[in-house]
Motif scaffolding. Structure first.
Motif, PDB file in Angstrom:
ATOM      1  N   GLY A  28      78.209  69.204  51.807  1.00 40.21           N
ATOM      2  CA  GLY A  28      78.062  69.240  50.359  1.00 40.21           C
ATOM      3  C   GLY A  28      78.036  67.849  49.746  1.00 40.21           C
ATOM      4  N   LEU A  29      78.931  66.981  50.213  1.00 37.24           N
ATOM      5  CA  LEU A  29      78.927  65.609  49.711  1.00 37.24           C
ATOM      6  C   LEU A  29      77.659  64.874  50.137  1.00 37.24           C
ATOM      7  CD1 LEU A  29      82.653  64.589  50.238  1.00 37.24           C
ATOM      8  CD2 LEU A  29      81.473  65.017  48.070  1.00 37.24           C
ATOM      9  N   HIS A  30      77.221  65.119  51.352  1.00 38.53           N
ATOM     10  CA  HIS A  30      75.971  64.517  51.839  1.00 38.53           C
ATOM     11  C   HIS A  30      74.804  64.943  50.955  1.00 38.53           C
ATOM     12  CE1 HIS A  30      72.374  64.268  54.466  1.00 38.53           C
ATOM     13  NE2 HIS A  30      72.954  63.149  54.899  1.00 38.53           N
ATOM     14  N   ALA A  31      74.776  66.218  50.591  1.00 37.10           N
ATOM     15  CA  ALA A  31      73.695  66.730  49.742  1.00 37.10           C
ATOM     16  C   ALA A  31      73.732  66.094  48.360  1.00 37.10           C
ATOM     17  CB  ALA A  31      73.792  68.249  49.626  1.00 37.10           C
ATOM     18  N   LEU A  32      74.918  65.893  47.810  1.00 38.45           N
ATOM     19  CA  LEU A  32      75.020  65.279  46.488  1.00 38.45           C
ATOM     20  C   LEU A  32      74.639  63.801  46.516  1.00 38.45           C
ATOM     21  CD1 LEU A  32      78.289  66.927  45.175  1.00 38.45           C
ATOM     22  CD2 LEU A  32      75.972  67.333  44.354  1.00 38.45           C
ATOM     23  N   VAL A  33      74.992  63.107  47.588  1.00 40.63           N
ATOM     24  CA  VAL A  33      74.726  61.667  47.671  1.00 40.63           C
ATOM     25  C   VAL A  33      73.275  61.382  48.050  1.00 40.63           C
ATOM     26  CG1 VAL A  33      75.296  59.566  48.961  1.00 40.63           C
ATOM     27  CG2 VAL A  33      77.120  61.073  48.164  1.00 40.63           C
ATOM     28  N   THR A  34      72.756  62.098  49.054  1.00 43.52           N
ATOM     29  CA  THR A  34      71.411  61.807  49.563  1.00 43.52           C
ATOM     30  C   THR A  34      70.330  62.691  48.962  1.00 43.52           C
ATOM     31  OG1 THR A  34      71.574  63.319  51.435  1.00 43.52           O
ATOM     32  CG2 THR A  34      72.365  61.060  51.771  1.00 43.52           C
ATOM     33  N   GLY A  35      70.718  63.810  48.361  1.00 43.80           N
ATOM     34  CA  GLY A  35      69.735  64.700  47.749  1.00 43.80           C
ATOM     35  C   GLY A  35      69.358  65.896  48.592  1.00 43.80           C
ATOM     36  N   ASP A  36      69.852  65.984  49.832  1.00 41.19           N
ATOM     37  CA  ASP A  36      69.516  67.134  50.675  1.00 41.19           C
ATOM     38  C   ASP A  36      70.629  67.383  51.679  1.00 41.19           C
ATOM     39  OD1 ASP A  36      68.054  69.291  51.509  1.00 41.19           O
ATOM     40  OD2 ASP A  36      66.544  68.137  52.589  1.00 41.19           O
ATOM     41  N   PHE A  37      70.720  68.644  52.110  1.00 40.07           N
ATOM     42  CA  PHE A  37      71.696  69.029  53.116  1.00 40.07           C
ATOM     43  C   PHE A  37      71.282  68.504  54.488  1.00 40.07           C
ATOM     44  CE2 PHE A  37      72.086  72.329  49.840  1.00 40.07           C
ATOM     45  CZ  PHE A  37      73.457  72.306  49.628  1.00 40.07           C
ATOM     46  N   VAL A  38      72.207  68.501  55.417  1.00 45.28           N
ATOM     47  CA  VAL A  38      71.916  68.115  56.794  1.00 45.28           C
ATOM     48  C   VAL A  38      71.111  69.241  57.438  1.00 45.28           C
ATOM     49  CG1 VAL A  38      72.929  67.578  59.037  1.00 45.28           C
ATOM     50  CG2 VAL A  38      74.027  66.756  56.967  1.00 45.28           C
ATOM     51  N   THR A  39      69.957  68.910  57.997  1.00 42.99           N
ATOM     52  CA  THR A  39      69.105  69.897  58.674  1.00 42.99           C
ATOM     53  C   THR A  39      68.644  69.321  60.002  1.00 42.99           C
ATOM     54  OG1 THR A  39      67.135  69.070  57.552  1.00 42.99           O
ATOM     55  CG2 THR A  39      68.249  70.937  56.517  1.00 42.99           C
ATOM     56  N   PRO A  40      68.260  70.191  60.947  1.00 44.27           N
ATOM     57  CA  PRO A  40      67.740  69.689  62.220  1.00 44.27           C
ATOM     58  C   PRO A  40      66.462  68.887  62.008  1.00 44.27           C
ATOM     59  CG  PRO A  40      68.130  72.066  62.330  1.00 44.27           C
ATOM     60  CD  PRO A  40      68.318  71.651  60.914  1.00 44.27           C
ATOM     61  N   SER A  41      66.300  67.823  62.783  1.00 43.42           N
ATOM     62  CA  SER A  41      65.104  66.990  62.633  1.00 43.42           C
ATOM     63  C   SER A  41      63.993  67.374  63.596  1.00 43.42           C
ATOM     64  CB  SER A  41      65.463  65.517  62.823  1.00 43.42           C
ATOM     65  OG  SER A  41      66.040  65.320  64.095  1.00 43.42           O
ATOM     66  N   SER A  42      64.297  68.211  64.572  1.00 39.99           N
ATOM     67  CA  SER A  42      63.266  68.655  65.510  1.00 39.99           C
ATOM     68  C   SER A  42      63.581  70.073  65.963  1.00 39.99           C
ATOM     69  CB  SER A  42      63.198  67.710  66.714  1.00 39.99           C
ATOM     70  OG  SER A  42      64.407  67.751  67.432  1.00 39.99           O
ATOM     71  N   GLY A  43      62.628  70.672  66.638  1.00 43.89           N
ATOM     72  CA  GLY A  43      62.810  72.033  67.130  1.00 43.89           C
ATOM     73  C   GLY A  43      62.235  73.067  66.190  1.00 43.89           C
ATOM     74  N   THR A  44      62.500  74.321  66.505  1.00 43.34           N
ATOM     75  CA  THR A  44      61.909  75.415  65.730  1.00 43.34           C
ATOM     76  C   THR A  44      62.516  75.553  64.339  1.00 43.34           C
ATOM     77  OG1 THR A  44      63.465  76.970  66.717  1.00 43.34           O
ATOM     78  CG2 THR A  44      61.330  76.745  67.789  1.00 43.34           C
ATOM     79  N   HIS A  45      63.701  74.992  64.128  1.00 42.02           N
ATOM     80  CA  HIS A  45      64.359  75.095  62.825  1.00 42.02           C
ATOM     81  C   HIS A  45      64.361  73.767  62.075  1.00 42.02           C
ATOM     82  CE1 HIS A  45      65.688  79.104  63.781  1.00 42.02           C
ATOM     83  NE2 HIS A  45      66.184  78.669  64.918  1.00 42.02           N
ATOM     84  N   ALA A  46      63.464  72.861  62.425  1.00 47.11           N
ATOM     85  CA  ALA A  46      63.421  71.531  61.811  1.00 47.11           C
ATOM     86  C   ALA A  46      63.229  71.640  60.301  1.00 47.11           C
ATOM     87  CB  ALA A  46      62.302  70.706  62.421  1.00 47.11           C
ATOM     88  N   GLY A  47      64.115  70.982  59.557  1.00 50.40           N
ATOM     89  CA  GLY A  47      64.013  70.960  58.109  1.00 50.40           C
ATOM     90  C   GLY A  47      64.487  72.213  57.406  1.00 50.40           C
ATOM     91  N   ARG A  48      64.879  73.228  58.160  1.00 51.51           N
ATOM     92  CA  ARG A  48      65.315  74.487  57.550  1.00 51.51           C
ATOM     93  C   ARG A  48      66.821  74.491  57.334  1.00 51.51           C
ATOM     94  NH1 ARG A  48      63.154  79.799  57.680  1.00 51.51           N
ATOM     95  NH2 ARG A  48      65.337  80.218  57.995  1.00 51.51           N
ATOM     96  N   LEU A  49      67.236  75.121  56.255  1.00 51.16           N
ATOM     97  CA  LEU A  49      68.649  75.345  56.020  1.00 51.16           C
ATOM     98  C   LEU A  49      69.084  76.568  56.821  1.00 51.16           C
ATOM     99  CD1 LEU A  49      68.683  74.813  52.167  1.00 51.16           C
ATOM    100  CD2 LEU A  49      69.422  73.204  53.916  1.00 51.16           C
TER     101      LEU A  49
END
Length: 64
Positions: free
Chosen positions: A23-44
């Motif tokens: 939650g703090l990461h999302a507020l500071v950087t603008g987005d939640f932590v998501t996988p950068s590769s694989g079938t779920h890349a970029g998905r919440l």
């Protein structure tokens, strides 16, 4: 407290810690932590589908 109680406390601390960090990461950087590769890349996670189902944007400031 017995070992089962400490196990529950540890699981709650890890889960709560991750939610706080993400939650703090999302507020500071603008987005939640998501996988950068694989079938779920970029998905919440699956929670995002539930939030979308009630009409909210999962990446909105209100949800963060």
């Amino acid at each position: 407290m017995n070992w089962a109680g400490w196990t529950v406390v540890a699981m709650v601390a890890v889960t709560g810690g991750w939610m706080l960090f993400d939650g703090l990461h999302a507020l500071v950087t603008g987005d939640f932590v998501t996988p950068s590769s694989g079938t779920h890349a970029g998905r919440l996670g699956p929670w995002a589908d539930l939030v979308s189902g009630i009409g909210l944007d999962p990446r909105s400031l209100l949800v963060k």
